[in-house]
Design a protein around this motif. Structure first.
Motif, PDB file in Angstrom:
ATOM      1  N   UNK A 137       0.715  -1.258   0.055  1.00  0.00           N
ATOM      2  CA  UNK A 137       0.100  -0.094  -0.113  1.00  0.00           C
ATOM      3  C   UNK A 137       0.818   1.222   0.043  1.00  0.00           C
ATOM      4  N   UNK A 138       2.068   1.185   0.622  1.00  0.00           N
ATOM      5  CA  UNK A 138       2.956   2.450   0.768  1.00  0.00           C
ATOM      6  C   UNK A 138       3.644   2.621  -0.602  1.00  0.00           C
ATOM      7  N   UNK A 139       3.854   1.542  -1.340  1.00  0.00           N
ATOM      8  CA  UNK A 139       4.287   1.692  -2.595  1.00  0.00           C
ATOM      9  C   UNK A 139       3.448   2.385  -3.525  1.00  0.00           C
ATOM     10  N   UNK A 140       2.185   2.061  -3.408  1.00  0.00           N
ATOM     11  CA  UNK A 140       1.157   2.491  -4.295  1.00  0.00           C
ATOM     12  C   UNK A 140       0.947   4.022  -4.025  1.00  0.00           C
ATOM     13  N   UNK A 141       0.974   4.308  -2.522  1.00  0.00           N
ATOM     14  CA  UNK A 141       0.773   5.640  -2.208  1.00  0.00           C
ATOM     15  C   UNK A 141       1.743   6.493  -2.782  1.00  0.00           C
ATOM     16  N   UNK A 142       3.031   5.869  -2.677  1.00  0.00           N
ATOM     17  CA  UNK A 142       4.235   6.704  -3.049  1.00  0.00           C
ATOM     18  C   UNK A 142       4.239   6.965  -4.667  1.00  0.00           C
ATOM     19  N   UNK A 143       3.829   5.947  -5.241  1.00  0.00           N
ATOM     20  CA  UNK A 143       3.593   5.948  -6.730  1.00  0.00           C
ATOM     21  C   UNK A 143       2.679   6.922  -7.167  1.00  0.00           C
ATOM     22  N   UNK A 191       0.578   5.315   5.560  1.00  0.00           N
ATOM     23  CA  UNK A 191       1.106   4.007   5.340  1.00  0.00           C
ATOM     24  C   UNK A 191       2.493   3.813   6.145  1.00  0.00           C
ATOM     25  N   UNK A 192       3.220   4.955   5.974  1.00  0.00           N
ATOM     26  CA  UNK A 192       4.691   4.798   6.790  1.00  0.00           C
ATOM     27  C   UNK A 192       4.202   4.600   8.087  1.00  0.00           C
ATOM     28  N   UNK A 193       3.478   5.224   8.807  1.00  0.00           N
ATOM     29  CA  UNK A 193       3.247   5.092  10.405  1.00  0.00           C
ATOM     30  C   UNK A 193       2.639   3.725  10.671  1.00  0.00           C
TER      31      UNK A 193
END
Length: 339
Positions: A107-113, A142-144
């Motif tokens: 999910x973090x990867x998608x949010x970053x993209x 997501x990072x948290x």
């Protein structure tokens, strides 16, 4: 008629003689001295004690318990061995927790993209800053979540909280560890102490430094010693007890986990005048004076488990009836055994 009158007179005389004999027998029976056993006061040490029970434990130790409900998949074979702080003692099955972490990272990867894509569009004035802020917020969330899940993964690894010896190890590989279940005891085998619970009515008498006599079922007929080390300032209002810590000598044979009985000596009187507890009722005793039993009220000091300290009211040469005669009247005739 003369023979009849003689018979009546004879009968009356016989009754009179019988009555005299019964009265004499009753008098003799009532005046017969009662045989009693006596003891004499003796000199010795009297101790006032506070009784308690306790458990032997290390002075320095810690428990290692599971924080999550999961299956044990690995456990060290280290009982009785020394370990360093941070040493891995056991691992719990963390497959589900690791899968959740992997999902959060995706999910973090998608949010970053998405954030990077929106940033390009904002530079071209195609997308508003609000959309970019939302994307940045989702990336931060997501990072948290990843940080929190990574920290929770540490709960699946049980580590030694201190350097010491693994005193005990519980739980087997394949078993489910419940939260709060202690799986390891880590500590130093020496020095040891006793943790005792003392009733609140007795605790004002107990002070640090008091000598303690200790008995354990593992050492029958042997009295060990300790010293009151400290007393917890706050008592348990439910059990109505206070926790007392006792220091033990380094050469004590007691082992960790043993239950013991304690006699805390709170007061000592040396060369005191003593009587057996069975000879005293309240503050009273019966003393043989001549052939009579006389009741005396005494001033009592320390009441021990075997003897009672006599402060005044009894000469050392007195012969005291023991055990205390419950049904004997003051002034009754007595015959001490051995006379």
């Amino acid at each position: 008629m003369a023979p009849m009158e003689d018979a009546v007179k004879f009968a009356r005389s016989l009754l009179a003689v019988t009555a005299v004999m019964v009265a004499a027998g009753a008098y003799w029976s009532l005046s017969k001295p009662i045989t009693v056993a006596t003891v004499s006061p003796k000199r010795g040490d009297a101790a006032e004690v506070v009784y308690a029970t306790g458990t032997v434990e290390p002075r320095t130790w810690a428990k290692v318990a599971a924080l999550v409900r999961e299956r044990v998949i690995e456990r060290c074979d280290c009982e009785g061995q020394r370990v360093q702080q941070g040493h891995v003692l056991a691992r719990l099955d963390s497959a589900q927790a690791e899968a959740a972490l992997a999902e959060l990272k995706a999910r973090q990867k998608l949010a970053t993209a998405e954030h990077d894509r929106l940033a390009v569009l904002v530079e071209r004035n195609v997308m508003s800053l609000q959309a970019l802020d939302r994307a940045r917020s989702e990336m931060g969330q997501a990072s948290a979540l990843i940080a929190g899940q990574s920290a929770r993964l540490e709960n699946y690894v049980l580590r030694a909280p201190m350097a010491g010896t693994v005193l005990r190890r519980d739980g087997e590989v394949g078993e489910i560890a419940e939260p709060g279940t202690v799986l390891f005891w880590i500590g130093e085998a020496k020095p040891l102490r006793v943790v005792a619970e003392v009733n609140e009515e007795d605790i004002p008498q107990v002070k640090p430094g008091h000598r303690v006599l200790i008995r354990a079922d593992a050492f029958p007929g042997r009295t060990l010693e300790g010293t009151v080390d400290s007393i917890t300032p706050k008592g348990d209002p439910i059990a109505k007890t206070y926790r007392v810590y006792l220091a033990l000598p380094n050469d004590t044979p007691l082992l960790i986990g043993m239950t013991v009985e304690l006699n805390i000596i709170v007061r000592m009187a040396q060369s005191a005048l003593l009587l057996p507890v069975g000879a005293v009722q309240g503050n009273a005793v019966f003393v043989v004076e001549g052939d009579r039993a006389r009741r005396h009220e005494l001033v009592i000091g320390i009441r021990g488990t075997g003897d009672v300290e006599i402060l005044s009211g009894l000469p050392e040469a007195a012969r005291v009836i023991a055990p205390y005669p419950e049904k004997l009247g003051d002034g009754a005739r007595v015959a001490p055994q051995g006379r």
